[in-house]
Design a protein around this motif. Structure first.
Motif, PDB file in Angstrom:
ATOM      1  N   THR A 159       0.533  -0.992   0.114  1.00 35.74           N
ATOM      2  CA  THR A 159      -0.111  -0.108  -0.202  1.00 35.74           C
ATOM      3  C   THR A 159       0.890   1.100   0.095  1.00 35.74           C
ATOM      4  OG1 THR A 159      -0.103   0.245   2.030  1.00 35.74           O
ATOM      5  CG2 THR A 159      -1.684  -1.324   1.414  1.00 35.74           C
ATOM      6  N   VAL A 173      -0.407  -4.879   3.750  1.00 34.45           N
ATOM      7  CA  VAL A 173      -1.695  -6.032   4.014  1.00 34.45           C
ATOM      8  C   VAL A 173      -0.760  -7.410   3.198  1.00 34.45           C
ATOM      9  CG1 VAL A 173      -3.751  -6.547   4.541  1.00 34.45           C
ATOM     10  CG2 VAL A 173      -2.861  -4.340   3.852  1.00 34.45           C
ATOM     11  N   SER A 204      -6.578  -4.871   9.615  1.00 35.31           N
ATOM     12  CA  SER A 204      -6.102  -4.617   7.754  1.00 35.31           C
ATOM     13  C   SER A 204      -7.606  -5.198   6.807  1.00 35.31           C
ATOM     14  CB  SER A 204      -5.068  -3.470   7.575  1.00 35.31           C
ATOM     15  OG  SER A 204      -4.301  -2.851   8.115  1.00 35.31           O
ATOM     16  N   ILE A 264      -8.785  -5.793   3.460  1.00 33.29           N
ATOM     17  CA  ILE A 264      -8.827  -5.718   1.873  1.00 33.29           C
ATOM     18  C   ILE A 264     -10.630  -6.724   1.734  1.00 33.29           C
ATOM     19  CG2 ILE A 264      -7.476  -5.294  -0.611  1.00 33.29           C
ATOM     20  CD1 ILE A 264      -5.503  -4.639   0.872  1.00 33.29           C
ATOM     21  N   TYR A 292     -10.939  -1.441   0.817  1.00 29.62           N
ATOM     22  CA  TYR A 292     -10.032  -1.249   2.019  1.00 29.62           C
ATOM     23  C   TYR A 292      -9.834  -0.230   2.689  1.00 29.62           C
ATOM     24  CZ  TYR A 292      -4.850  -0.062   4.196  1.00 29.62           C
ATOM     25  OH  TYR A 292      -3.819  -0.410   4.343  1.00 29.62           O
ATOM     26  N   TYR A 345      -8.799   0.399   6.952  1.00 30.10           N
ATOM     27  CA  TYR A 345      -7.322   0.692   7.578  1.00 30.10           C
ATOM     28  C   TYR A 345      -6.989   1.955   8.477  1.00 30.10           C
ATOM     29  CZ  TYR A 345      -2.699   2.599   8.157  1.00 30.10           C
ATOM     30  OH  TYR A 345      -1.447   2.540   8.628  1.00 30.10           O
ATOM     31  N   LEU A 396      -2.934   0.471  -3.850  1.00 33.03           N
ATOM     32  CA  LEU A 396      -2.563  -0.956  -4.123  1.00 33.03           C
ATOM     33  C   LEU A 396      -1.379  -2.276  -4.806  1.00 33.03           C
ATOM     34  CD1 LEU A 396      -6.129  -1.577  -2.179  1.00 33.03           C
ATOM     35  CD2 LEU A 396      -3.990  -0.609  -1.315  1.00 33.03           C
TER      36      LEU A 396
END
Length: 337
Positions: A54, A64, A102, A104, A133, A135, A185
C-alpha cells in the motif's frame, strides 16, 4: 432450459431436502460440473496467502500481508478476521485480513467478468469489479483506476482463486484531516473458495471442432436426454415445476446480488455482511421447492441426480472430458427431466 439451469434447480432443492446450513454444497462455485481446466494449476488449495503493498497519496508505504491454513470457518468469519473467498450468486467475494486488522475486500461480478481473466477494470462499488480497503478506522473504495488479474476460476469448494492487483487506487469514503485521502494497492493473493449460494461464471473451455470432436476429451456430452424437450414438454417428471423454480431461483439470485453490492458501501464496514447475504439466499432458495409445490416424486429424482453429481465429483476431477459428470449421471438426468 439447459444443463446449467437443471443443476441450479437440483442444488437449491437439495438445500431444502438435505438441511444444509452452510451453502457450501454442490451448488457453490461453478458447480460440480464446471470444467476444471480453467484453473491455473499454480494455486495453493490448502492455504490463504496475500501480500499487498500500500502507498498513500502522501508517500507513506505499508503492507497488508497474511498467511494461514484455509478453512470454511475463515471464509465465513464474522469476527472481523475474514480470510478466503465466498460467492453470492455471480458475485465472488475475496477477503484479506492481516494481524493488524487491516481489511481488503475484492468483489467481482463474474457475469460481467467470467474467470479466469486478466486486465479486469476496477471501478466503483456495484460495478463489474471493485476493491474496498479498511485501515485505522478509515474506509477506502476504488473508483476508476487499476486492474485485476484472476488466473484461476474456483470451480468448487476447496479450490483457490489466485491473482494480482495492479495499481488499484482507493479513495477515502469520508476524508478526515490528518489521514491519507487515497492509497494505491499492488500485490498478489491466493484465496481458497468455500462456496456460498448460486454459481460464479467460469470461462468455458475451448471446444474441439476437429475430427475428434465429441470424443472423451472433446466438446459434447454423450447424454442427450432433451432437457424437457428443450423446454416444450411441461408434463414429464420434473418438467412441470421448471418454470416456477427457474423464476424463484432467479429472484433469489437478484436479491443476493443487491445485498452484496450494498455491503460495499456499509458504514462502518461489516465483515459479516456478505456472509449474511449468503445465508439469506440459502433461505430464499430453500423455500422455492415448497412455494412451487414440487412433488415428492420429483424431489426424490432431483436428490438422486444431485447425489450422483456429488459421487462422481472426485472421479471426474482430473478428467479431460468437460462433460464427465453429465455422462456419468445420464440415467438420473433422464429420470428427472
Amino acid at each position: 432450459m439447459n444443463k446449467k439451469m437443471i443443476l441450479a434447480l437440483v442444488g437449491g432443492l437439495c438445500i431444502a431436502a438435505c438441511g444444509s446450513s452452510t451453502g457450501a454444497g454442490s451448488n457453490g462455485g461453478g458447480g460440480s460440473t464446471a470444467d476444471t481446466s480453467s484453473n491455473s494449476g499454480n494455486q495453493d488449495n490448502t492455504n490463504n496467502k496475500a501480500s499487498i503493498q500500500t502507498k498513500s497519496d502522501t508517500g507513506q508505504a505499508g503492507q497488508v500481508s497474511a498467511s494461514a491454513a484455509a478453512s470454511a470457518a475463515a471464509a465465513q468469519q464474522t469476527s472481523g478476521k475474514q480470510f478466503g473467498a465466498m460467492n453470492a450468486g455471480k458475485i465472488l467475494n475475496l477477503f484479506i485480513t492481516d494481524a493488524s486488522g487491516s481489511f481488503i475486500t475484492v468483489v467481482i461480478d463474474t457475469d460481467k467478468n467470467p474467470l479466469p481473466k486478466s486486465g479486469i477494470a476496477i471501478g466503483e462499488p456495484n460495478s463489474g469489479a471493485w476493491v474496498t480497503y479498511a485501515y485505522q478506522g478509515m474506509v477506502y473504495n476504488s473508483k476508476d483506476k487499476g486492474t485485476l488479474d484472476i488466473t484461476a476460476c474456483p470451480t468448487q469448494s476447496g479450490v483457490a482463486a489466485d491473482g494480482v492487483l495492479h495499481d488499484v487506487v482507493v479513495n477515502a469514503v469520508a476524508p478526515m484531516a490528518g489521514m491519507a485521502a487515497s492509497y494505491t494497492l499492488n500485490g498478489t493473493f491466493n484465496l481458497v473458495y468455500f462456496g456460498g449460494a448460486g454459481e460464479i461464471a467460469c470461462t468455458p473451455p475451448a471446444t474441439n471442432t476437429g475430427s475428434d470432436a465429441g470424443s472423451s476429451t472433446g466438446g459434447g456430452a454423450s447424454c442427450n436426454f432433451g432437457d424437457c424437450d428443450n423446454g416444450t414438454n411441461t408434463t414429464r417428471n420434473c418438467c412441470p415445476y421448471v418454470p416456477c423454480l427457474s423464476k424463484c431461483f432467479t429472484d433469489c439470485t437478484s436479491a443476493v446480488q443487491g445485498c452484496v453490492m450494498g455491503c460495499a458501501t456499509a458504514m462502518p464496514p461489516d465483515p459479516s455482511c456478505a456472509t449474511k447475504c449468503v445465508s439469506d439466499v440459502i433461505t430464499c432458495e430453500a423455500a422455492c421447492g415448497p412455494s412451487c409445490k414440487v412433488s415428492d416424486a420429483c424431489g426424490a429424482k432431483l436428490t438422486a441426480l444431485d447425489d450422483c453429481y456429488k459421487t462422481s465429483a472426485d472421479s471426474c476431477q482430473n478428467s479431460q472430458d468437460a462433460h464427465c459428470q453429465d455422462n456419468a449421471c445420464c440415467a438420473q438426468s433422464k429420470a428427472a427431466f
